[in-house]
Design an enzyme around this catalytic site. Structure first.
Site, PDB file in Angstrom:
ATOM      1  N   HIS A  33       0.819  -1.220   0.000  1.00  0.00           N
ATOM      2  CA  HIS A  33       0.000   0.000   0.000  1.00  0.00           C
ATOM      3  C   HIS A  33       0.855   1.273   0.000  1.00  0.00           C
ATOM      4  O   HIS A  33       0.738   2.147   0.855  1.00  0.00           O
ATOM      5  CB  HIS A  33      -1.055   0.021   1.106  1.00  0.00           C
ATOM      6  CG  HIS A  33      -0.601  -0.304   2.503  1.00  0.00           C
ATOM      7  ND1 HIS A  33       0.361   0.406   3.172  1.00  0.00           N
ATOM      8  CD2 HIS A  33      -1.023  -1.257   3.377  1.00  0.00           C
ATOM      9  CE1 HIS A  33       0.519  -0.091   4.385  1.00  0.00           C
ATOM     10  NE2 HIS A  33      -0.313  -1.092   4.535  1.00  0.00           N
ATOM     11  N   HIS A  87      -4.867  -7.864  15.258  1.00  0.00           N
ATOM     12  CA  HIS A  87      -5.116  -6.675  14.425  1.00  0.00           C
ATOM     13  C   HIS A  87      -5.877  -7.130  13.190  1.00  0.00           C
ATOM     14  O   HIS A  87      -5.514  -8.127  12.562  1.00  0.00           O
ATOM     15  CB  HIS A  87      -3.768  -6.046  14.071  1.00  0.00           C
ATOM     16  CG  HIS A  87      -3.812  -4.882  13.129  1.00  0.00           C
ATOM     17  ND1 HIS A  87      -4.887  -4.025  13.025  1.00  0.00           N
ATOM     18  CD2 HIS A  87      -2.879  -4.430  12.247  1.00  0.00           C
ATOM     19  CE1 HIS A  87      -4.604  -3.094  12.121  1.00  0.00           C
ATOM     20  NE2 HIS A  87      -3.409  -3.323  11.628  1.00  0.00           N
ATOM     21  N   GLU A  89      -6.303  -5.655  10.182  1.00  0.00           N
ATOM     22  CA  GLU A  89      -5.872  -5.288   8.832  1.00  0.00           C
ATOM     23  C   GLU A  89      -5.636  -6.568   8.039  1.00  0.00           C
ATOM     24  O   GLU A  89      -5.175  -7.586   8.575  1.00  0.00           O
ATOM     25  CB  GLU A  89      -4.605  -4.439   8.898  1.00  0.00           C
ATOM     26  CG  GLU A  89      -4.311  -3.691   7.612  1.00  0.00           C
ATOM     27  CD  GLU A  89      -3.209  -2.666   7.763  1.00  0.00           C
ATOM     28  OE1 GLU A  89      -2.973  -1.925   6.795  1.00  0.00           O
ATOM     29  OE2 GLU A  89      -2.579  -2.597   8.842  1.00  0.00           O
ATOM     30  N   ASP A  91      -3.606  -7.824   5.898  1.00  0.00           N
ATOM     31  CA  ASP A  91      -2.348  -8.565   5.767  1.00  0.00           C
ATOM     32  C   ASP A  91      -2.154  -9.517   6.941  1.00  0.00           C
ATOM     33  O   ASP A  91      -1.340 -10.441   6.868  1.00  0.00           O
ATOM     34  CB  ASP A  91      -1.153  -7.619   5.628  1.00  0.00           C
ATOM     35  CG  ASP A  91      -1.112  -6.554   6.709  1.00  0.00           C
ATOM     36  OD1 ASP A  91      -2.176  -6.080   7.121  1.00  0.00           O
ATOM     37  OD2 ASP A  91       0.001  -6.171   7.124  1.00  0.00           O
ATOM     38  N   HIS A 156      -1.042   0.218  14.795  1.00  0.00           N
ATOM     39  CA  HIS A 156      -1.300   1.557  14.296  1.00  0.00           C
ATOM     40  C   HIS A 156      -2.768   1.757  13.914  1.00  0.00           C
ATOM     41  O   HIS A 156      -3.099   2.757  13.243  1.00  0.00           O
ATOM     42  CB  HIS A 156      -0.406   1.851  13.073  1.00  0.00           C
ATOM     43  CG  HIS A 156      -0.638   0.882  11.938  1.00  0.00           C
ATOM     44  ND1 HIS A 156      -0.904   1.299  10.663  1.00  0.00           N
ATOM     45  CD2 HIS A 156      -0.661  -0.470  11.893  1.00  0.00           C
ATOM     46  CE1 HIS A 156      -1.052   0.260   9.853  1.00  0.00           C
ATOM     47  NE2 HIS A 156      -0.908  -0.826  10.579  1.00  0.00           N
ATOM     48  N   ASP A 175       2.138  -5.448  14.394  1.00  0.00           N
ATOM     49  CA  ASP A 175       2.844  -4.461  13.573  1.00  0.00           C
ATOM     50  C   ASP A 175       3.959  -3.743  14.326  1.00  0.00           C
ATOM     51  O   ASP A 175       4.739  -3.016  13.706  1.00  0.00           O
ATOM     52  CB  ASP A 175       1.853  -3.432  13.010  1.00  0.00           C
ATOM     53  CG  ASP A 175       1.226  -3.908  11.712  1.00  0.00           C
ATOM     54  OD1 ASP A 175       1.902  -4.622  10.954  1.00  0.00           O
ATOM     55  OD2 ASP A 175       0.057  -3.570  11.454  1.00  0.00           O
ATOM     56  N   TYR A 201      10.642   0.640   8.419  1.00  0.00           N
ATOM     57  CA  TYR A 201       9.282   0.215   8.747  1.00  0.00           C
ATOM     58  C   TYR A 201       8.655   1.184   9.761  1.00  0.00           C
ATOM     59  O   TYR A 201       7.527   1.654   9.575  1.00  0.00           O
ATOM     60  CB  TYR A 201       9.326  -1.205   9.316  1.00  0.00           C
ATOM     61  CG  TYR A 201       7.976  -1.815   9.567  1.00  0.00           C
ATOM     62  CD1 TYR A 201       7.358  -2.616   8.613  1.00  0.00           C
ATOM     63  CD2 TYR A 201       7.294  -1.593  10.767  1.00  0.00           C
ATOM     64  CE1 TYR A 201       6.108  -3.179   8.852  1.00  0.00           C
ATOM     65  CE2 TYR A 201       6.061  -2.138  11.012  1.00  0.00           C
ATOM     66  CZ  TYR A 201       5.471  -2.933  10.049  1.00  0.00           C
ATOM     67  OH  TYR A 201       4.233  -3.479  10.284  1.00  0.00           O
ATOM     68  N   HIS A 234       5.572  -9.089  10.607  1.00  0.00           N
ATOM     69  CA  HIS A 234       6.345  -8.952   9.368  1.00  0.00           C
ATOM     70  C   HIS A 234       7.820  -9.070   9.704  1.00  0.00           C
ATOM     71  O   HIS A 234       8.295  -8.462  10.672  1.00  0.00           O
ATOM     72  CB  HIS A 234       6.107  -7.587   8.710  1.00  0.00           C
ATOM     73  CG  HIS A 234       4.708  -7.346   8.239  1.00  0.00           C
ATOM     74  ND1 HIS A 234       4.112  -8.078   7.236  1.00  0.00           N
ATOM     75  CD2 HIS A 234       3.779  -6.444   8.644  1.00  0.00           C
ATOM     76  CE1 HIS A 234       2.886  -7.630   7.040  1.00  0.00           C
ATOM     77  NE2 HIS A 234       2.656  -6.650   7.890  1.00  0.00           N
TER      78      HIS A 234
END
Length: 405
Positions: A33, A87, A89, A91, A156, A175, A201, A234
């Site tokens: 993104h 989380h 999101e 991903d 976040h 994250d 990051y 990640h």
């Protein structure tokens, strides 16, 4: 388990007794993104096996099969007892619907996460999923393994949470503490120095949330969370460099800077580039570290990594149609979203028949909350010796600002 070699079980990786990495590696992912990822990334999912079993986070939807194959090498997915959603999101949670086709596992999630879950998966069965809302300090006893939940609001997203495995002292940080790198290795000590990847990051994902981060690190201290491993969603797992990454996060969140200046610019017919080069050379001559960054030759996320510890920066743009050059406008919009702290900046640029870019740069910088050094430097057509001397003076001013920090 020794520190020199990771134990593997047919693709799944055991990171502590009964704790497995079962995620996916996105070797060829090059854009996240808007975050350029030339080294790919990973989507980390972790399986904790006690008397009962819990999966902490899933993976991006196209990689569901890879995750499920790795889970299957440890347990039958239909026997999974719990799923922890740190989380929502996609991903991290994109494979949730696919996983729920195979298991009736109860989902543990924050209150704000429930709304996001239903927003994404309404119509895919989420209205019938067994959910339990948790908050900071709540625990899940797996029998020999205890998970403690820690809300990490705005790290976040509003729903963000981290999970601490108490017996093995592993913080599953989602994250937090991540990096976008694809590797067949799972640990920091296996791949070398990844602090620069973590800095990039942080600068592009977590920089706007330095206050929530400092609050969260205070919660970790208050609750006695002292991890031996930090396992993000990640990149690699922190073990050998654990102290180093924690110290780096505190420094970044506190806005600590070095004697460093960035000169960020684009150019149309070369005049703005001549100015940028002269400014940068004056900074260098004053004994201050400087980076000269052309916006068409450096990614936005790389520039923001360099911004992390810079005390001051200059933004240069030629005037196009009485306004900004497109790449400069793009960068300023990106910058505004990340809101770097404790920076001073100046605008410069060139123009032909009509100016405008420098004033627009100044306005955008002020709107971002950055202290702007005025007046900016605007030169018509091409800089000659008198104009080059003004560029050098500006560079000296930036170097002095950096030395004051």
């Amino acid at each position: 388990m020794g520190d020199m070699e990771t134990e593997k079980t047919d693709g799944a990786v055991e990171i502590a007794r009964g704790v497995y990495w079962v995620g996916a590696i996105d070797w060829n992912g090059r854009d996240f993104h808007g975050f350029t990822t030339p080294g790919g990334t990973t989507y980390n999912s972790y399986l904790v096996v006690g008397e009962k079993t819990a999966l902490i986070d899933t993976v991006k939807a196209p990689f569901a099969g890879e995750m499920l194959r790795r889970i299957t090498q440890i347990i039958d997915p239909s026997k999974l007892d719990y799923i922890v959603v740190n989380h929502m999101e996609l991903d991290h949670a994109g494979s949730l619907a696919e996983l729920k086709k195979q298991t009736d596992a109860k989902i543990f999630i924050t209150k704000r996460g429930v709304d996001i879950l239903n927003g994404y998966f309404r119509g895919l069965g989420s209205e019938n999923w067994d959910l339990e809302v948790v908050q900071t300090g709540d625990e899940l006893d797996l029998g020999g393994k205890t998970l403690m939940f820690l809300e990490a609001t705005m790290l976040h997203w509003p729903d963000s949470m981290e999970t601490f495995l108490k017996e093995d002292r592993i913080l599953f940080s989602n994250d937090g503490f991540g990096q976008h790198i694809a590797t067949s290795k799972r640990y920091d000590f296996e791949v070398g120095d990844v602090i620069p990847d973590a800095a990039e990051y942080y600068a592009n994902i977590l920089m706007p949330f330095h206050m929530p981060l400092l609050r969260f690190m205070g919660v970790l201290d208050k609750m006695g969370v002292d991890p031996l491993q930090i396992a993000p969603s990640h990149g690699i797992i922190w073990k050998q460099d654990l102290k180093k990454i924690l110290e780096a996060y505190r420094a970044w969140a506190n806005g600590e800077v070095n004697e460093k200046v960035l000169v960020i610019y684009d150019t149309m017919w070369g005049s703005t580039e001549i100015m940028a080069t002269e400014i940068a050379e004056a900074v260098r001559a004053a004994g201050v570290e400087v980076k000269l960054l052309n916006l068409r030759k450096n990614t936005r996320n790389h520039i923001m990594k360099e911004m992390l510890d810079a005390a001051a920066f200059a933004v240069g743009s030629p005037t196009l149609n009485n306004g900004l050059f497109p790449t400069v406008g793009d960068f300023l919009v990106y910058l505004k979203g990340l809101r770097p702290q404790k920076k001073k900046a100046v605008a410069f640029g060139s123009y032909g028949w009509g100016g405008g870019a420098v004033k627009t740069v100044e306005k955008e910088l002020k709107d971002t909350g950055i202290e702007v050094l005025e007046p900016g430097l605007q030169i018509r057509y091409r800089p000659y010796e008198k104009e080059l001397e003004r560029c050098r003076k500006l560079g000296e001013q930036l170097a002095a600002v950096a030395k004051e920090q």
